[in-house]
Write a protein that holds these residues in place. Sequence first.
Motif, PDB file in Angstrom:
ATOM      1  N   ARG A   3       1.116  -0.983   0.133  1.00 40.89           N
ATOM      2  CA  ARG A   3      -0.326  -0.318   0.138  1.00 40.89           C
ATOM      3  C   ARG A   3       0.757   0.851   0.195  1.00 40.89           C
ATOM      4  O   ARG A   3       0.034   2.259   0.238  1.00 40.89           O
ATOM      5  N   GLN A   6      -0.499   3.786  -2.328  1.00 38.74           N
ATOM      6  CA  GLN A   6      -1.341   4.484  -2.223  1.00 38.74           C
ATOM      7  C   GLN A   6      -1.924   5.193  -0.939  1.00 38.74           C
ATOM      8  O   GLN A   6      -1.977   6.834  -0.304  1.00 38.74           O
ATOM      9  N   ARG A   7      -0.712   4.796   0.501  1.00 39.38           N
ATOM     10  CA  ARG A   7      -0.285   5.905   1.703  1.00 39.38           C
ATOM     11  C   ARG A   7       0.182   6.815   1.249  1.00 39.38           C
ATOM     12  O   ARG A   7      -0.491   8.488   1.539  1.00 39.38           O
ATOM     13  N   GLU A   8       1.368   7.025  -0.460  1.00 36.59           N
ATOM     14  CA  GLU A   8       1.562   8.940  -0.443  1.00 36.59           C
ATOM     15  C   GLU A   8       1.214   9.247  -0.669  1.00 36.59           C
ATOM     16  O   GLU A   8       0.158  10.484  -0.888  1.00 36.59           O
ATOM     17  N   ARG A   9      -0.056   8.990  -1.589  1.00 33.27           N
ATOM     18  CA  ARG A   9      -0.746   9.475  -2.753  1.00 33.27           C
ATOM     19  C   ARG A   9      -2.542  10.052  -1.279  1.00 33.27           C
ATOM     20  O   ARG A   9      -2.682  11.271  -1.686  1.00 33.27           O
ATOM     21  N   ASP A  10      -2.924   8.742  -0.081  1.00 35.51           N
ATOM     22  CA  ASP A  10      -3.458   9.494   0.723  1.00 35.51           C
ATOM     23  C   ASP A  10      -2.364  11.512   1.666  1.00 35.51           C
ATOM     24  O   ASP A  10      -3.348  12.017   1.890  1.00 35.51           O
ATOM     25  N   ARG A  11      -1.662  10.978   1.709  1.00 34.07           N
ATOM     26  CA  ARG A  11      -0.322  11.645   2.359  1.00 34.07           C
ATOM     27  C   ARG A  11      -0.830  13.331   1.515  1.00 34.07           C
ATOM     28  O   ARG A  11      -0.881  14.643   2.114  1.00 34.07           O
ATOM     29  N   ARG A  13      -2.572  13.934  -0.391  1.00 32.22           N
ATOM     30  CA  ARG A  13      -3.919  14.659  -0.657  1.00 32.22           C
ATOM     31  C   ARG A  13      -4.652  15.767   0.896  1.00 32.22           C
ATOM     32  O   ARG A  13      -5.007  16.681   0.482  1.00 32.22           O
ATOM     33  N   ALA A  14      -4.213  14.658   2.065  1.00 31.36           N
ATOM     34  CA  ALA A  14      -4.458  15.507   3.234  1.00 31.36           C
ATOM     35  C   ALA A  14      -3.633  16.293   3.471  1.00 31.36           C
ATOM     36  O   ALA A  14      -4.010  17.472   2.964  1.00 31.36           O
ATOM     37  N   ARG A  17      -4.993  19.551   1.314  1.00 31.96           N
ATOM     38  CA  ARG A  17      -6.650  20.226   2.044  1.00 31.96           C
ATOM     39  C   ARG A  17      -5.934  21.303   3.250  1.00 31.96           C
ATOM     40  O   ARG A  17      -6.952  21.602   3.204  1.00 31.96           O
TER      41      ARG A  17
END
Length: 71
Positions: A3, A6-11, A13-14, A17
Amino acid sequence: MTRGSQRERDRERAAARKPNAKGSQDGLTPEQRRERDKKALEEKAAKKAQQAAAGAAGTSTDNKNKGGGKK
């Protein structure tokens, strides 16, 4: 099934924001941050003292504390 991406993309995106997030991202040293905070607190205290003096004279426009006090 890792993952990592995916974790990097989530970071990312966060972070997108919250562009104005405080913390170590402001580029200041701890000493500079303390000085900035100290100055802000002094200004806030001076403003509050000024409002209190104006309130004692009956010219306050601050409606937040009017209306009966604490219960």
